[in-house]
Each structure stands twice: as structure tokens, then as C-alpha cells.
Design an enzyme around this catalytic site. Sequence first.
Site, PDB file in Angstrom:
ATOM      1  N   ASP A  99       0.816  44.865  37.111  1.00 17.38           N
ATOM      2  CA  ASP A  99       1.300  45.830  38.089  1.00 17.38           C
ATOM      3  C   ASP A  99       2.722  45.455  38.487  1.00 17.38           C
ATOM      4  O   ASP A  99       3.069  44.279  38.571  1.00 17.38           O
ATOM      5  CB  ASP A  99       0.421  45.789  39.346  1.00 17.38           C
ATOM      6  N   THR A 144     -15.129   2.635  24.372  1.00 19.94           N
ATOM      7  CA  THR A 144     -14.190   3.621  23.829  1.00 19.94           C
ATOM      8  C   THR A 144     -14.498   5.041  24.289  1.00 19.94           C
ATOM      9  O   THR A 144     -13.584   5.852  24.491  1.00 19.94           O
ATOM     10  CB  THR A 144     -14.184   3.575  22.298  1.00 19.94           C
ATOM     11  N   GLU A 187     -21.566  11.564  22.748  1.00 28.59           N
ATOM     12  CA  GLU A 187     -22.524  12.122  23.702  1.00 28.59           C
ATOM     13  C   GLU A 187     -21.900  12.468  25.040  1.00 28.59           C
ATOM     14  O   GLU A 187     -22.465  13.220  25.831  1.00 28.59           O
ATOM     15  CB  GLU A 187     -23.694  11.151  23.914  1.00 28.59           C
ATOM     16  N   ASN A 193     -18.885   1.358  21.559  1.00 29.45           N
ATOM     17  CA  ASN A 193     -19.051   2.770  21.881  1.00 29.45           C
ATOM     18  C   ASN A 193     -18.924   3.018  23.377  1.00 29.45           C
ATOM     19  O   ASN A 193     -18.288   3.983  23.816  1.00 29.45           O
ATOM     20  CB  ASN A 193     -20.408   3.252  21.364  1.00 29.45           C
ATOM     21  N   VAL A 208     -25.985   6.678  17.833  1.00 28.82           N
ATOM     22  CA  VAL A 208     -25.478   6.861  19.191  1.00 28.82           C
ATOM     23  C   VAL A 208     -23.964   6.728  19.216  1.00 28.82           C
ATOM     24  O   VAL A 208     -23.253   7.492  19.887  1.00 28.82           O
ATOM     25  CB  VAL A 208     -26.132   5.856  20.154  1.00 28.82           C
ATOM     26  N   ALA A 209     -23.439   5.772  18.448  1.00 27.42           N
ATOM     27  CA  ALA A 209     -21.999   5.537  18.445  1.00 27.42           C
ATOM     28  C   ALA A 209     -21.238   6.650  17.738  1.00 27.42           C
ATOM     29  O   ALA A 209     -20.108   6.985  18.117  1.00 27.42           O
ATOM     30  CB  ALA A 209     -21.692   4.198  17.785  1.00 27.42           C
ATOM     31  N   ASP A 223      -9.158  49.685  40.378  1.00 28.68           N
ATOM     32  CA  ASP A 223      -8.805  48.726  39.326  1.00 28.68           C
ATOM     33  C   ASP A 223     -10.013  47.928  38.854  1.00 28.68           C
ATOM     34  O   ASP A 223      -9.936  47.225  37.842  1.00 28.68           O
ATOM     35  CB  ASP A 223      -7.739  47.742  39.839  1.00 28.68           C
ATOM     36  N   ASP A 246      -5.101  45.469  42.131  1.00 30.80           N
ATOM     37  CA  ASP A 246      -5.346  45.196  43.548  1.00 30.80           C
ATOM     38  C   ASP A 246      -6.193  46.258  44.237  1.00 30.80           C
ATOM     39  O   ASP A 246      -6.645  46.058  45.344  1.00 30.80           O
ATOM     40  CB  ASP A 246      -4.022  45.052  44.313  1.00 30.80           C
TER      41      ASP A 246
END
Length: 844
Positions: free
Chosen positions: A301, A690, A259, A687, A254-255, A597, A593
Amino acid sequence: MSVSTARPPGLTDQEARHSLAEHGPNAIAEAPPPRPFSRVLAQLRDPMILLLLGASVLTASLRDFADLTVILVVVVLNTAVGVVQELRAERALAALRRLAAPQARVLRSGRVLMIPAAEVVPGDVVIVEAGDIVPADLAVTEAFQLQADEAALTGESVPVEKQIADELSAGTVITRGRGRADAVRTGPDSALGRIASLLSGQRPRPTPLQRRLAALSRVLSLVAVALSAIVAVSGLIRGLPLPDMLVTAVSLTVAAVPESLPAVVTLALAIGAHRMARRSAVVRQLPAVETLGAVTVVAADKTGTLTEGVMLAERLWTESGEYVACGNGYAPDGDITPTDGPAGTQAELDRLLRDVVLCNDADLQPPDAEQPGWRPLGDPTEAALITLARRAGVSPDGLRAAYPRTAEAPFDSQRKRMTTLHRMPGGDQVLVICKGAPEVLLDEHVTPYGAVARARETASLLARDGYRVLAVADRTLPADGHTGQAEVGLRLAGLIAITDPVRGNAAEVVASFTQAGVELLLITGDAAGTARAVADRIGLDSTEVITGADIDAGRDPAPGPGARIFARIRPEQKLDIVRAWQDRGHVVAMTGDGVNDGPALRRADIGVAMGRDGTEVARQAADLILTDDDLATVVAAIEEGRRIYSNVRTFLRYALSGGLAEVLVMLFGPFFGLALPLLPAQILWINMLTHGLPGVALGAEPADPLAMRRGPRPTTEHVLGAGLWQRIVWTGGLIATVTLVASLLARHAGAHWQTTTYLVLGLSQLGVAAALRRPRAPGTGRLRFLDLAVAGAVVAHLLPLVVSPLRDLLGLAQVTTGQFAAAVLFGIVPGAVVALLRLRHRKS
């Protein structure tokens, strides 16, 4: 030619409010947002969370309540943070959808208003013209050459002519002409609404960057599981209990895997898009945020982007004289005076001004409480002609009443001209007026005589000076005569030279693109001389000008960096330009525009539409809408795109190097006599601190001041490319080495070395986060989100040392002041090394 019915005044404001309350908004019902329980359940389905839940069951069965408590705290906090991030991202995206919502022009209480399409109600009188997307099911009451593309609903590829009493379906596109219509069905009752109800509930697809990072996470997960298994097996070989090693392996996995990466990326993209919106760049498609950072070519343009988009009719030419018009913008104040050359006759001038007023669909809107200046209603070029007439004392309303229009052929990019027919006073004659490109009128439609040759020369000189030149011609026909050849045998009335002043920041914008390694292409429908003159004013270097005729003749639109000016380009030719540069490996942003286009905007990697003067079709086809129609906003958007991508890479360096360091400490610690460097609870606590707020804060860091001095990133570059994975390896190795050395010295001194491992490993990672922060801009000393996040994480990391229940929960021991100081000194080393190396790199 279509005939109109009487123009209704439209609903009153009060009637519109009552109708909106009765019928509801003219919008398709969106799928309801997930319920809180569903959001929580989605977070709990994350593989890393499932691993933790499995570990919690194991620790509960072993009555290891300390580890169980820490695991559950981590699960609850991670789930809460995930739900909060999801809600923030959805709110940001909802705000963007509101900003990018289609608009509609309606007639209410006798006034023409631009309102969100969602506010159109049954009974509204809706004004449509070429380029608009029909906002609701409408019944046509007035039609001039009105044509609609219904392919989106019927699959019919050929546009359909629309007459009075015909219906326009919501979601179809007006491809030609103009008209008015009554709204008869809105929202889910409209044709588009009935189809959309079948498609409700579709969730947005992840962006390409999110998909690449998801694939990266899967690879990292497999690697982390393998390394954690090695740690568990090595512990079993040393005789450590199986349950303890299983929990340790799960915690380490996990660390090691960040995730929070998908949440950080989603939030960074959504917040970045919202920041762009505040800078007048509305992102309609979230992947555009990511793609912007890789743009290598901007095809822009001229009108309204590099120029101000305020058309000024400055020069007039008639057969016997020339004139100069003075004034500012669209304000009618000003005058028209002869030049130093021969003065023309007043009759010729009056005739020219009459023609440009009658062959014209625009008008002027006077200042009001919301807008202090005069504004054009309709095409800005035609509004400039109305302004010109007003400055000469001509009343457009009076002329239009005296010469009622009976038929018209609207301007389009193929014909390059507009023709109108008017009943003359007395009713026995019809006045035909045609205005358009000089090369079309003078060569094909005007009766040749002496003045025509001089007109050609004058038009060429004016175009060379950067003016857009219109030729105006007319003739009279018997009222009962045949009008099929109305455009043949016209007599020249004169020329009008119109200019669109270059924006004050245009030269700076060009320099910014050059500095950022982005090619700027100037594309215009004006003559080559006009395009060259504008390019010279803004400092755009180009060895040649490519014209639409050149492209038709087979010329390559992307011959190299020397050709950056494109003149007399039809909208459909923009598609050829985009495709050619993409074939050369470029990432192209295209501005546009008009309704034509749309294909080029779709084809471009980033379609950029004008939000103020652009058509609804262009806005809906684009990925990015400029609400200020200023190309400088594209520079800011590219900078924002680069900022987001850079921040994602910074987060990856921080998170992956920290995870690698934890794995290395757990893997090599036992070889140096540190049997179990960290307990599962300590791993999870580090974990959580951080990867929590500091990770999110890294995604919100400001732009690197040097980002726009570097070239765009290659599209083929891996997210860990350009040396990033090497920096991850040596940063993680440095953190692990410093942590192991500190732990070994603490053990040699008789201190609680596991507590030292906990302190140094956590402080080292947070020190690296602080070292990876963006440098402060000169003169700013305000704390940033990252500063506060790191400071808060440091406090939470040290909290167990002074809170005995938490200390016991994590299996830590009290330390002396000297031991604490030594741990802090070791923890500072990795961040200091990273900061020094980054400083040296920036100075080199």
C-alpha cells in the site's frame, strides 16, 4: 439512519480495575503448560534417546560401568538441553502472542483509550467501527449504519444489521458503520469463549520447515542405522565381542544423526521471531519466519507504508479562488493564504471549511505525557481536514453543536463518498453534505454548471502532481422533505488537495528490495497520476500504470516486471493481484490495513498488516504486523527470514558432516589396521560436545552481510539443495581422511592412536564450526555466542587429558606434548580448508 442514545461516560479507572479483579481477564483460558515430568518424558521418547537407553541396559548387564556412566551422562545432558530449549521457545512465542494480542477502544472516565482486549470488563463502553473485531459480548447503545459479519459463530454468510439494544458477539467482525456498546459478558462467558472452551488443549502444528527436516531426520536415521550395522557386522567378522559391537553400533547411530536438529530449528524460529518483534515486526504465525526468506514480490500500500501516513491538506480550490495551507502534521498551528491567482471570497472558503468539518467523523488528540505531538483520532484523511479548519480559526466543536447530525451514509470503497445530513440553525432546513472522489461527485451528483468543468481540470492537475483530491458538495432541503434523493442535485463547494509525504527512507527501501531480488508493487486507491508521482519520488521504475478499471475489464494484473504501479484499486481487487502473481510462481507478501484487505492478506504467502493505523481484522488476518507501519521493516523481516534459513542449512552442514566423518572413520579404520578406532563412550562424548552448544550457537548466528544481495531461494529447493549435500560429503570426507591419517601416523610412532583419533576427530569438527561462523562486520571485535560455545567445547574435549577419572572413564591415555601438538595441528586442517574455500567463494 440510526439514532443514538445519550453517550455514557464509561467506567472509571478504579471501577475497571475492580471489575477486572472480579471477572478476570477477557481471554480464553489456554491449556496449562506441560508439567516438568511430562517435558522430561517427551524428551526421553526421542528415538535416539531410546537407543541410548537400550544401550545403557546392555552395558549395565555386561558390567561395563565406564560406558554406562558416559551414556547416562549424555542422556541426562541431552534431556536437560532439550527441556531448556523448549522452555525458551515457549517463552519467546508467549511474548509474541502478547505483542500480537487484539486491541479494543473503550470509554473510561470520559476518555477514549486503546487497551488490550484482554482488559475489557463487563460495564465497559466499547467503541466499534468498520474493521474492528468485537472484543466481548456487547449490547449496542449507539449505531450508525452498524453491520456485523457473524459467520465465524453462526455460519450466516450475510452481514447482519445491528440496531440499538441488539447484541454483538465476541469474535464477530464489524463490516460497516460505527457504534458504541456496553460490555455484558467477557472471557469464557462470552459466545466466543464458550466455543473456544470446546477447542482447548490443541497444540501448535509444526512448521513446513520442521516437517521437512523431520522427514530428513527419518531418512538419515535409516541410513545411519544401516551404516552402523555394517560397522557392527565387520567387527563381528574380525572376532570382536557381540555386546561391544552392539553398543558401538548404537553409539555410532546416535552420533551420526543430529538429534538436536528439531530443537535447534524450533529455537531458531522462535528467537528469530522475537528478534523481528524488537525490530517492529510482530510475527503472528511462526511459519512466516521461514517463508519470509523466499519472498519474491512485495505488494505494498502507498499510504502509511511508502509514505508517512501523516495527511496534510495543502491546497484548496473554490469557484472563485485558490488557497495554500501551511503547517506541520496535525498540529492546528498554521494559516491559510490565497495563492498568486485570484483570491476567493471569504464566504466560499467558510462554506468549504464548514462542510469538511461536519461531513467528518475524526478529531484531534492534543499532546500529552506519552505522545508529544498532535495525533488523529479516526481516519487520518478526515483528521487532516479538521486540522485545516483549525488553522483557519474554525472551531469543529462549535460547528457540530450548531449543525447537529441527523443521519449519515458512511464512506465505503464502492460508493467512494460519504454523505451526512445536519439540522440547520432554526430547524426548518436540513443541510446535506457529500465529500468523495472527484470523478464520482462531479460526474454523477453535482449539478453541472460552468465551474464544474474547471474543477475537473484542476482535480486532474492536482492528482498529476501527486495529491489526493477530494470534492465537496452540498445542498439544503426542507426539514420535512424527502431525503431519499439527498445526494442528487448537489452544488460544488470546492476541492481539497491532500498529500501524504513520502517517507524519508522510501527510496532506500525500494533500492533494498531491488538489490535483494524482490519485486515491489505500489498499490493505491488514489488516482493514477498520484501513484505515478509517488513512484517517481521513490525511484520505482514502471512502464505503465494498471488501474482498477483495467482489471475489471479483464487486464492481467501480473503482465510482467514492467507494470509495478496499481492505481484506483479497490481492496477486493488486491486478491486478484495476489493470485495473478502467485500463478506466475512468485511468493507474495501483501500489505493491508482495512477490513476488506482480509481476504488478500489470507491469500498472500505473507500477509503484512499495519499495527498502528490498521484495522483489527487486518491484524488478525495477517502473518506479520508492522508496529511502525514502515515498509523498511519488511526489508528487515526478509533479511531475518533469510538469516534463519541460512543458519539452519549451516547447522545441517556442520552436524551431518561431523556425523558422516565419525561413520567413515569407524567404517574404514579397520581396513587400515585400526581395529576399533573409537570406543562407544568416546563417540558419545564427542557427539555431546559437538552437537550441543556449538550447534545451537550456529542457529543464532547473525545475518550474512551478502544475504540481501542475493535473490530469494526457490520454494521448490530442497533443504539440502543448492550444493549443500555435496559440501556435507566432502567436508565429512575431509575430516575422516585427516583423522585416519593422524591415527595411522600415531600408531606408526608408537603412540596411543585411539587417543589421537579422539582428539583429531573432535577438534576437526569444532574447527569446522568456527570456520562456518559469519564474517564480522567492519569495526566489530566482540565475541559472539558461537565463539564462546566452540571455546567451551574445546576445553571440555581436552579435559579428559588432564582429569584422570574422566580419562579412565573414556578409555583414553596420556599423551606427550609433541603428540598433543601434532593432534592439534591435524585437527586445525579441516576448519582451515573450509575457511579458505569460503573466503575464496565470497571474493569471487
